[in-house]
Design a protein around this motif. Sequence first.
Motif, PDB file in Angstrom:
ATOM      1  N   ASN A  56      26.594  19.170  93.992  1.00  0.00           N
ATOM      2  CA  ASN A  56      25.940  20.440  93.667  1.00  0.00           C
ATOM      3  C   ASN A  56      25.868  20.573  92.152  1.00  0.00           C
ATOM      4  N   GLN A  58      24.783  23.680  89.420  1.00  0.00           N
ATOM      5  CA  GLN A  58      24.469  25.111  89.456  1.00  0.00           C
ATOM      6  C   GLN A  58      24.421  25.715  88.060  1.00  0.00           C
ATOM      7  N   LEU A  75      20.783  29.579  90.164  1.00  0.00           N
ATOM      8  CA  LEU A  75      20.075  28.530  90.888  1.00  0.00           C
ATOM      9  C   LEU A  75      21.023  27.361  91.118  1.00  0.00           C
ATOM     10  N   LYS A  76      20.926  26.749  92.307  1.00  0.00           N
ATOM     11  CA  LYS A  76      21.791  25.632  92.654  1.00  0.00           C
ATOM     12  C   LYS A  76      20.943  24.503  93.235  1.00  0.00           C
ATOM     13  N   TYR A  77      21.140  23.301  92.697  1.00  0.00           N
ATOM     14  CA  TYR A  77      20.516  22.098  93.242  1.00  0.00           C
ATOM     15  C   TYR A  77      21.556  21.397  94.106  1.00  0.00           C
ATOM     16  N   ILE A  79      22.669  18.350  96.951  1.00  0.00           N
ATOM     17  CA  ILE A  79      22.422  17.060  97.580  1.00  0.00           C
ATOM     18  C   ILE A  79      23.472  16.875  98.673  1.00  0.00           C
ATOM     19  N   GLN A 114      17.896  17.085  99.906  1.00  0.00           N
ATOM     20  CA  GLN A 114      17.948  17.861  98.664  1.00  0.00           C
ATOM     21  C   GLN A 114      17.461  19.285  98.918  1.00  0.00           C
ATOM     22  N   TYR A 115      18.168  20.241  98.345  1.00  0.00           N
ATOM     23  CA  TYR A 115      17.814  21.655  98.475  1.00  0.00           C
ATOM     24  C   TYR A 115      17.828  22.324  97.096  1.00  0.00           C
ATOM     25  N   LEU A 116      17.103  23.425  97.006  1.00  0.00           N
ATOM     26  CA  LEU A 116      17.196  24.339  95.861  1.00  0.00           C
ATOM     27  C   LEU A 116      17.629  25.683  96.420  1.00  0.00           C
ATOM     28  N   PHE A 142      18.940  28.485 100.826  1.00  0.00           N
ATOM     29  CA  PHE A 142      18.336  27.362 100.114  1.00  0.00           C
ATOM     30  C   PHE A 142      17.134  26.822 100.866  1.00  0.00           C
ATOM     31  N   THR A 145      13.859  20.547  99.387  1.00  0.00           N
ATOM     32  CA  THR A 145      12.910  19.994  98.420  1.00  0.00           C
ATOM     33  C   THR A 145      12.662  18.509  98.650  1.00  0.00           C
TER      34      THR A 145
END
Length: 234
Positions: A56, A58, A75-77, A79, A114-116, A142, A145
Amino acid sequence: MIRPSLFLALSLMVINGLLAQQEDPFSYGLYLTPKTSFVFFEDNDLGEHSNKLGLNIQFAVNYRLSDKFAVSTGLKYIIDKFSTIDYSARLGCDFDGISFDPYNSWYSNEFTIQYLGVPLEGRYYFKRQGNRLYVKLGYEYFFKTGESRDAALVECGTNELPVPNQIGDEAKNYGTKINLGLGWEVGSSGKSILTLEPEAAYSTLPVYEEAGIISDITNNVRLLDLGLRLGLTF
């Protein structure tokens, strides 16, 4: 004329000093969370999983409500990585004339998703002076993506067939998780604060959805992420 001017200058100095002493309730953070995902199947008797390392990243905006409470968003990316063996496959060769052998054929899956996300978190501090210990409760929503899936169907434990991406299971386009953490903030130079936080996050929704009009969801899963959140707040 000199006295009013001197009084005004002194008043401005006092007001400016008082404002400088007030702590800005806003702060900003960058966080990195290496994690591993544990998989919980709808039917745990018909599933196995292998742990893989996910991540993650963030950016957070924090707001201090009081000496004890703070909230944050940002915002958090995300995996998520995990591997599964799903024994819900039922083929003709699994039938022994009386019943099916549930472990004779299976689906093998390797997922990278993958998420946002947009998290909303609340923290309670046990103390606000010096190094600070806190507990955290959060919720995140989320959107997917990207996704990579390597899937195969193993027939009767011998013949392995690849499963096209157009059929089978794929990750939903959205998801939610509840997360808990126990963190330690260590003050460094200036306003910067180092954060160390063991964190757990659980999927409140199943991960899979059907892929293709002729597919059928097999043995759906939820994830439990365990990670170590490392960050810098400024």
